[in-house]
Enzyme design. Structure first.
Site, mmCIF file in Angstrom:
data_model
loop_
_atom_site.group_PDB
_atom_site.id
_atom_site.type_symbol
_atom_site.label_atom_id
_atom_site.label_comp_id
_atom_site.label_asym_id
_atom_site.label_seq_id
_atom_site.Cartn_x
_atom_site.Cartn_y
_atom_site.Cartn_z
ATOM 1 N N TYR A 212 28.695 22.114 39.321
ATOM 2 C CA TYR A 212 29.429 22.330 38.012
ATOM 3 C C TYR A 212 28.631 22.007 37.095
ATOM 4 C CZ TYR A 212 33.262 23.403 41.307
ATOM 5 O OH TYR A 212 34.173 23.965 42.403
ATOM 6 N N PRO B 90 44.075 29.422 43.231
ATOM 7 C CA PRO B 90 45.261 29.909 43.379
ATOM 8 C C PRO B 90 46.157 30.896 42.526
ATOM 9 C CG PRO B 90 45.384 27.892 42.301
ATOM 10 C CD PRO B 90 44.021 27.967 42.747
ATOM 11 N N LEU B 91 45.426 31.009 41.433
ATOM 12 C CA LEU B 91 45.598 32.004 40.317
ATOM 13 C C LEU B 91 44.764 33.227 40.160
ATOM 14 C CD1 LEU B 91 46.956 29.663 37.430
ATOM 15 C CD2 LEU B 91 48.490 30.709 39.218
ATOM 16 N N GLY C 5 42.847 33.502 37.193
ATOM 17 C CA GLY C 5 43.454 33.731 35.936
ATOM 18 C C GLY C 5 44.018 35.471 35.911
ATOM 19 N N PHE C 6 43.649 36.082 36.847
ATOM 20 C CA PHE C 6 43.952 37.419 36.926
ATOM 21 C C PHE C 6 45.695 37.420 37.058
ATOM 22 C CE2 PHE C 6 44.758 41.749 37.893
ATOM 23 C CZ PHE C 6 43.553 42.393 37.354
ATOM 24 N N ALA D 81 46.988 37.449 32.023
ATOM 25 C CA ALA D 81 46.741 37.236 30.593
ATOM 26 C C ALA D 81 45.732 38.235 30.249
ATOM 27 C CB ALA D 81 46.054 36.053 30.604
#
Length: 342
Positions: A65, A213-214, A217-218, A222
């Site tokens: 990262y 887990p989201l 972001g989808f 949002a």
């Protein structure tokens, strides 16, 4: 939900039979350095403080990262709170000056060199949880895990983890040295980990640490189209699920999530996270998702999701979503566990 309940610290769980004890939800730090558009260091540091205040103690990074920048960014926070957090980092993904290049190395010599780099950047003497980020099938798994086990014996690493491995691979690795945690993508949109890895983890007593887990972001609702809604330097613009017809189709799949959010007085993100948390009871294993965020408000929102319980009928409403998702998790799935499932 009362004020006291909202402010209560998260419950704690153990990762693996002999692994570290952490809050039942962790924090993915990747986006604090790159990948999701422009970063805000002050806001990210405030988010780290909010995590600790909320009982979010598992902090997850990787040497890839920011090509080490994320580990360096975390170092002051780690130094200030070393005994209060569980520090997890990962090795094996290799980057060069070519921004599109992603290599994988698991050979023992690389394992030994990689941990020294992470220890130096993080400013610590020992890493609590050290993951093999991706597997190179050309290197025998026993050799890679054997080299990681040597790091435990040397006192440089406390516990071992793997990421994106299949059930048979997890069993093979666990026979060499106990594996505390398996990190893989797991969400309402991505359930291929359930084919063999989840049953193996439940059998072996290995914790699951779901990343994204989201759905990157989808699942928060949002945005619905990467080309329209995300900045040029956001890597999600390259992801198959986020573009064109795929994005439009996938946005429509959020309707049952939206209806449950309204029923619970919650956000879509909280419903999606509640679903992940309830995988623990469904599959009989410890589950500690690590949603990433750079904002205090989102961190607090995500932590509150641990207190939402979905009924059996509500879970049934969400069950069909994953089978209808359009597009793969990555443009190139070759390094994922899904590519090696028989």
């Amino acid at each position: 939900m009362t004020s006291d309940e909202t402010n209560a610290p998260l419950p704690q769980v153990r990762l693996g039979a002999t692994g570290p004890t952490t809050g039942v939800q962790g924090l993915g730090a990747m986006g604090m350095s790159e990948f999701y558009g422009d970063t805000d260091e002050a806001a990210a540091r405030d988010t780290l403080d909010a995590a600790l205040e909320s009982g979010v103690t598992l902090i997850d990074t990787a040497d890839v990262y920011g090509r080490g920048a994320n580990e360096e960014f975390l170092a002051p926070f780690v130094a200030a709170h070393r005994d209060e957090i569980t520090l997890a980092t990962k090795f094996s993904m290799v980057r060069t000056d070519d921004p599109a290049y992603r290599g994988v190395r698991n050979d023992p010599a690389y394992v030994k060199a990689a941990v020294e780099g992470s220890l130096r950047r993080l400013g610590v003497d020992v890493i609590d949880l050290y993951y093999m980020h991706r597997r190179d099938p050309a290197v025998p798994l026993a050799e890679s895990v054997g080299a990681m086990a040597e790091l435990v014996r040397e006192g440089k690493v406390r516990h071992l983890g793997l990421s994106e491995v299949t059930g048979p691979e997890l069993r093979e690795a666990h026979a060499v040295h106990p594996i505390a945690a398996l990190q893989s993508e797991w969400s309402l949109f991505s359930r291929d980990v359930e084919v063999s890895a989840v049953p193996a983890a439940a059998e072996l007593g290995v914790a699951l640490v779901p990343y994204s887990p989201l759905g990157r972001g989808f699942l928060t609702g949002a945005f619905a189209d990467a080309a329209r809604d995300l900045p040029e330097n956001d890597f999600r613009r390259t992801q198959p699920r986020f573009s064109g017809d795929n994005a439009r189709s996938n946005a429509a799949l959020l309707e049952p999530v939206r209806s449950l959010a309204a029923a619970h007085g919650a956000t879509l993100a909280q419903i999606a996270l509640a679903w992940v948390h309830q995988r623990a009871a469904v599959h009989g294993l410890t589950v500690v998702p690590i949603p990433g965020t750079r904002k205090r408000s989102r961190l607090l929102e995500n932590a509150a999701a641990t207190r939402i319980v979905l009924t059996a009928s509500e879970l049934d409403l969400l069950e069909p979503i994953a089978t209808q998702v359009a597009g793969a998790r990555y443009p190139d799935m070759s390094t994922t566990s899904a590519a090696r499932e028989s």
